[in-house]
Design a protein around this motif. Sequence first.
Motif, mmCIF file in Angstrom:
data_model
loop_
_atom_site.group_PDB
_atom_site.id
_atom_site.type_symbol
_atom_site.label_atom_id
_atom_site.label_comp_id
_atom_site.label_asym_id
_atom_site.label_seq_id
_atom_site.Cartn_x
_atom_site.Cartn_y
_atom_site.Cartn_z
ATOM 1 N N THR A 140 0.989 -3.196 0.388
ATOM 2 C CA THR A 140 -0.302 -3.333 1.058
ATOM 3 C C THR A 140 -0.137 -4.184 2.310
ATOM 4 O O THR A 140 0.660 -5.134 2.312
ATOM 5 N N ASP A 152 -0.128 -0.370 5.294
ATOM 6 C CA ASP A 152 -0.043 0.051 3.897
ATOM 7 C C ASP A 152 1.059 1.096 3.797
ATOM 8 O O ASP A 152 1.173 1.971 4.660
ATOM 9 N N GLN A 178 3.962 0.553 -4.085
ATOM 10 C CA GLN A 178 2.816 0.388 -3.188
ATOM 11 C C GLN A 178 2.974 -0.937 -2.448
ATOM 12 O O GLN A 178 3.102 -1.981 -3.077
#
Length: 153
Positions: free
Chosen positions: A106, A34, A104
């Motif tokens: 993941t 992540d 972001q």
Amino acid sequence: MNREVLIQRLDLGLPLPAFEYPGDAGLDLRSRVDVELAPGQRLLIPTGIAIALPPGLVGLIHPRSGLALRTGFTLVNAPGTIDAGFRGEVAVIGFNSDVATTVQITRGDRIAQLVIQQLPRFNLIEVSDLPGSARSEQGFGSSGGFQHGSIQG
């Protein structure tokens, strides 16, 4: 001509790189971790694989255009180069080009593409003068838009 490329999965929880559609040039690479990238931040992101390219092949790592358009995530040194002798984990230098929004990533997200190409072999021959050409020494922007002398150095 079909050649074999050996691949080692360093993270058994991730799928092997694959072509998303028939005829695709690039194998999708996934993030092993992540990641959160602030605007303007860059970070080395591991992909969970290592490969052994045979001599005469090179791996080129390209950004994913849809990801760049949606989030501003791209690669700093695109294309990245994987030489035939490299056996370490394939990683990408991710960069958030968005000026306001954090990106972001993941674990398992597709973050880059690996394109494998054949390299021509050649010999360098040193000469005192090069043969002429229509372009000659005209460089950056010589076909329009760039003014020579605008870069200080």
